[in-house]
Design a protein around this motif. Structure first.
Motif: not given
Length: 262
Positions: A151-171
């Motif tokens: 789809s031309a509507a596809a959106v790409t976002t850079t993700k910092h996988l495993n990093a929570k918004a508060d700077g801690s990690t999920y895992l």
């Protein structure tokens, strides 16, 4: 004599330390039967395409009860290769279908399960493919990310996988990985996009939340009544592997990530 015993104990400890982390797990009788039934489906698949094979294997597990936190291992607990098909969560459901699609024997299934679930087949918590897009980016690759091509509507976002918004990690114990994640907003999944999807495609429910790529996964299946999303649902009304009309599911999520099996 004491010296000899001590040497033998040291050697035994070394053997244990060097033993492969992917040693075969103990499989309960119910799970063994399920694995054998999946292998029978594959053996009888004949000339089916890979997508059709995935559909048949995934259908065999319809009705399997949902179970959360099925895997064993953490930053402080040794990882184990779990092959428990009595209950599945959305990720282990895909693990078992993918492994079965490549296997002819139970031993092959367990080997393929390890290489499906873990980077380079190394059964370690830090090597577990915790994120959906690991399937298309980390060895052994199980799929190709085709989202952007749909789809031309596809959106790409850079993700910092495993990093929570508060700077801690999920895992804890798992490194943060920067990854470009592409999704198609649910409102843009029209008839053209749905028609371009294939039975057997793996779908992930995209999330805008920091540090995550998707919150749920399943398998796309085309039916005479329209496309459905086959998934291990944790909803109280279902709480098992079910078929959900894709259009209904799309109304509950921001968008989809599409991986096509290799």
């Amino acid at each position: 004599m004491r010296i000899i015993v001590r040497i033998m104990l040291v050697l035994a400890a070394l053997v244990c330390a060097l033993a492969p982390a992917s040693a075969a797990p103990t499989v309960d009788d119910a799970s063994a039967r399920q694995i054998d039934e999946l292998l029978t489906v594959r053996a009888e698949s004949g000339g089916l395409s890979r997508s059709e094979l995935i559909e048949r294997l995934s259908a065999r597990l319809l009705g399997t009860p949902y179970g959360a936190n099925m895997l064993i291992g953490s930053a402080t607990e040794p990882e184990q290769l779990v092959a428990d098909l009595r209950r599945v969560d959305c990720f282990t459901y895909l693990d078992y279908v993918e492994a079965a699609s490549r296997s002819s024997t139970r031993d092959e299934f367990l080997t393929n399960l390890a290489t499906t679930r873990y980077i380079d087949g190394r059964v370690e918590f830090a090597q577990r493919k915790h994120f959906f897009t690991d399937w298309s980016t980390r060895e052994r690759l199980a799929a190709t990310d085709i989202t952007a091509s749909l789809s031309a509507a596809a959106v790409t976002t850079t993700k910092h996988l495993n990093a929570k918004a508060d700077g801690s990690t999920y895992l804890p114990g798992v490194p943060v990985v920067d990854r470009a994640v592409t999704h198609i907003p649910s409102a843009a999944v029209d008839a053209t996009v749905s028609g371009a999807l294939r039975t057997g495609d793996f779908l992930g429910a995209y999330t805008p939340e920091a540090g995550l790529d998707v919150t749920h996964v399943g398998i796309l299946v085309h039916t005479p009544a329209g496309p459905i999303f086959r998934n291990a649902s944790s909803l109280a009304a279902t709480n098992q592997v079910v078929d959900t009309p894709l259009a209904d599911y799309l109304r509950t999520v921001p968008g989809i990530v599409v991986l096509r099996p290799l």
